[in-house]
Design an enzyme around this catalytic site. Structure first.
Site, PDB file in Angstrom:
ATOM      1  N   CYS A 154      -4.665   2.331  -3.820  1.00 52.31           N
ATOM      2  CA  CYS A 154      -3.421   2.827  -3.194  1.00 52.31           C
ATOM      3  C   CYS A 154      -2.259   1.862  -3.387  1.00 52.31           C
ATOM      4  O   CYS A 154      -1.384   1.732  -2.525  1.00 52.31           O
ATOM      5  CB  CYS A 154      -3.608   3.123  -1.707  1.00 52.31           C
ATOM      6  SG  CYS A 154      -4.767   4.432  -1.385  1.00 52.31           S
ATOM      7  N   GLN A 202      -4.793  -5.423   6.632  1.00 49.64           N
ATOM      8  CA  GLN A 202      -5.801  -6.300   6.013  1.00 49.64           C
ATOM      9  C   GLN A 202      -5.866  -7.674   6.660  1.00 49.64           C
ATOM     10  O   GLN A 202      -6.679  -8.501   6.268  1.00 49.64           O
ATOM     11  CB  GLN A 202      -5.505  -6.488   4.517  1.00 49.64           C
ATOM     12  CG  GLN A 202      -5.725  -5.255   3.683  1.00 49.64           C
ATOM     13  CD  GLN A 202      -7.186  -4.821   3.631  1.00 49.64           C
ATOM     14  OE1 GLN A 202      -8.107  -5.629   3.830  1.00 49.64           O
ATOM     15  NE2 GLN A 202      -7.422  -3.559   3.379  1.00 49.64           N
ATOM     16  N   HIS A 257       0.872  -1.181   0.000  1.00 49.01           N
ATOM     17  CA  HIS A 257       0.000   0.000   0.000  1.00 49.01           C
ATOM     18  C   HIS A 257       0.907   1.227   0.000  1.00 49.01           C
ATOM     19  O   HIS A 257       2.016   1.173   0.529  1.00 49.01           O
ATOM     20  CB  HIS A 257      -0.836  -0.064   1.283  1.00 49.01           C
ATOM     21  CG  HIS A 257      -1.922   0.949   1.385  1.00 49.01           C
ATOM     22  ND1 HIS A 257      -1.693   2.230   1.815  1.00 49.01           N
ATOM     23  CD2 HIS A 257      -3.253   0.860   1.133  1.00 49.01           C
ATOM     24  CE1 HIS A 257      -2.852   2.890   1.828  1.00 49.01           C
ATOM     25  NE2 HIS A 257      -3.813   2.077   1.416  1.00 49.01           N
ATOM     26  N   LYS A 292     -10.719  -1.433   9.992  1.00 47.97           N
ATOM     27  CA  LYS A 292     -10.804  -2.635   9.144  1.00 47.97           C
ATOM     28  C   LYS A 292     -11.131  -3.860   9.985  1.00 47.97           C
ATOM     29  O   LYS A 292     -11.078  -4.990   9.527  1.00 47.97           O
ATOM     30  CB  LYS A 292      -9.482  -2.834   8.397  1.00 47.97           C
ATOM     31  CG  LYS A 292      -9.224  -1.712   7.385  1.00 47.97           C
ATOM     32  CD  LYS A 292      -7.960  -1.948   6.624  1.00 47.97           C
ATOM     33  CE  LYS A 292      -7.485  -0.703   5.900  1.00 47.97           C
ATOM     34  NZ  LYS A 292      -8.251  -0.360   4.718  1.00 47.97           N
ATOM     35  N   ASP A 350       2.813  -4.801   8.138  1.00 55.43           N
ATOM     36  CA  ASP A 350       1.597  -4.019   7.922  1.00 55.43           C
ATOM     37  C   ASP A 350       0.421  -5.002   8.009  1.00 55.43           C
ATOM     38  O   ASP A 350       0.156  -5.760   7.079  1.00 55.43           O
ATOM     39  CB  ASP A 350       1.677  -3.345   6.540  1.00 55.43           C
ATOM     40  CG  ASP A 350       0.341  -2.756   6.107  1.00 55.43           C
ATOM     41  OD1 ASP A 350      -0.664  -2.943   6.813  1.00 55.43           O
ATOM     42  OD2 ASP A 350       0.310  -2.115   5.034  1.00 55.43           O
TER      43      ASP A 350
END
Ligand code: PMP
Length: 410
Positions: free
Chosen positions: A369, A208, A128, A231, A205
């Site tokens: 993104c 998600q 991202h 999220k 990261d």
């Protein structure tokens, strides 16, 4: 466990989400934009309402009942997250505004303090923008070099190439756990192990991944882990950075202001202990407190059950969409979260998104993104349908019917 997984009652779960029970453009809303942000259960919404109707007071520095109550609730979320990601200590959890801020925090503190000219930072080709740009800024400032792990045609990182990139010059590896554009789940444990052999620190990261995959930062042995509440059925504007205690303690502060200090004078200011050293200013108190309700929501259903349901939807939708002419799926990694990205030959993704919206179906279109990744696939963007615990196969059937119609019209 299998029994619990089979017992998911989507109808009851849907009742907890007021937003789902509405018509959009005259049709019942079908919300397939969960990778951008997922919807909030009533417990989260109610918590925000309760906070402002009952508890609102600034935290940590007050000596009255409301301040005590707010502080206790705020700190309870920290403990809930500690347990959720299995960190050793609650002090290793720093509240931020989300994954973007968490990554920027590491780049501007740990990065600035440790990166020198000629050092190398490794990311992957499926990151991202928020896991690309902070490192580019740091590299520009320090004369360091950004290296990128290539992504294969099916959307997996090329592990052999990653090994080739690693060297004693590698200081930081920052990699996404699950891709927001492709759904691919990366082998982060193996990545962390390899990177550590060269003495690099690893940031994951987890934006998600956190609503679907088990996270155990101790067994993963990651150095930093970032996630966003929105999220994970939680509010926007809240996230966390996990960092190992020794790293956080050695890092310089991020923002200066109230709360992050021990003592201020014009001669010398001393800084607070972690996590407060990184939490300058009044935080997003109401939303941090509501985040705990989101974690309880996930825990009550169970991540394994959530992942199982979402994977069933993903497999079902993938099979159905493959039968439609002119559709090409972008991202067919062996391990995926419930993200289905696709393009339709000859039809712009924006047009597809608009026509789906006219049917009450919310999908995301564009580059998500991840522009460098889109360039690799030779496209500007995709249509992305992403599924959550409250979605159903019947909704997927509606999407397929709608896509088939779009293809006959355009
Ligand atoms: N990384 C990934 C993989 C994401 O999907 C997102 C959000 N789309 C981010 C980082 C940034 O998260 P936020 O906007 O919540 O800071």
């Amino acid at each position: 466990m299998e029994k619990v997984i089979q017992n998911i009652d989507v109808k009851t779960i849907r009742e907890a989400f007021p937003i789902l029970h509405q018509q959009v453009n005259g049709k019942p809303l079908i919300y397939f934009d969960n990778a951008a942000t997922n919807q909030k259960p009533i417990s989260v919404i109610q918590s925000i309402n309760d906070y402002y109707s009952r508890d609102n007071a600034n935290i940590h520095r007050g000596n009255h009942s409301l301040a005590d109550r707010s502080t206790a609730n705020f700190e309870e979320t920290r403990s809930a997250i500690q347990q959720f990601i299995k960190a050793k200590e609650a002090d290793e959890i720093i509240f931020t505004s989300g994954t973007t801020e968490s990554i920027n925090l590491v780049a501007s503190t740990y990065g600035r303090a440790t990166i020198n000219k000629g050092d190398e930072i490794i990311i992957s080709g499926m990151e991202h923008h928020s896991n690309i740009v902070p490192w580019q800024l740091l590299c520009e400032e320090k004369g360091a070099i950004l290296k990128v792990i290539p992504v294969t045609e099916i959307g997996e990182i090329d592990f052999d190439q990653f090994r080739e990139l690693l060297s004693t010059k590698t200081k930081i590896v920052s990699i996404v756990y699950a891709s927001n554009s492709l759904g691919s789940i990366n082998p982060i444990k193996a990545i962390i192990e390899e990177a550590h052999q060269f003495g690099a620190v690893v940031l994951i990261d987890g934006a998600q991944a956190s609503a679907h995959l088990e996270i155990d930062v101790v067994s993963l042995d990651c150095d930093f882990f970032a996630l966003s509440a929105h999220k994970m059925y939680g509010p926007t504007g809240v996230g966390i950075l996990y960092g190992k205690r020794d790293l956080l303690e050695a890092m310089p502060p991020y923002k200066g202001g109230g709360e992050m200090i021990k003592e201020v004078s014009f001669i010398k200011t001393t800084y607070n202990d972690i996590p407060y050293k990184f939490e300058a200013g009044t935080p997003n108190i109401a939303d941090v407190i509501a985040f705990k309700k989101a974690i309880e929501f996930i825990n009550d259903i169970g991540k394994e059950a959530i992942a199982h349901h979402e994977n069933e939807l993903l497999v079902y939708a993938t099979e159905k969409i493959k039968q439609i002419d002119r559709v090409k799926i972008i991202g067919e990694a062996k391990e995926k979260v419930s993200v289905l990205s696709f393009v339709i030959d000859g039809i712009h993704h924006f047009d597809i998104g608009q026509m789906m919206d006219a049917k009450g179906i919310a999908v995301r279109t564009g580059h998500h993104c991840t522009q460098p990744l889109m360039h690799q696939f030779g496209i500007e963007g995709t249509v992305r349908a992403s599924f959550s615990i409250y979605n159903t196969k019947a909704e997927i059937d509606e999407m397929i019917v709608s896509l088939e119609k779009i293809i006959t019209i355009l």
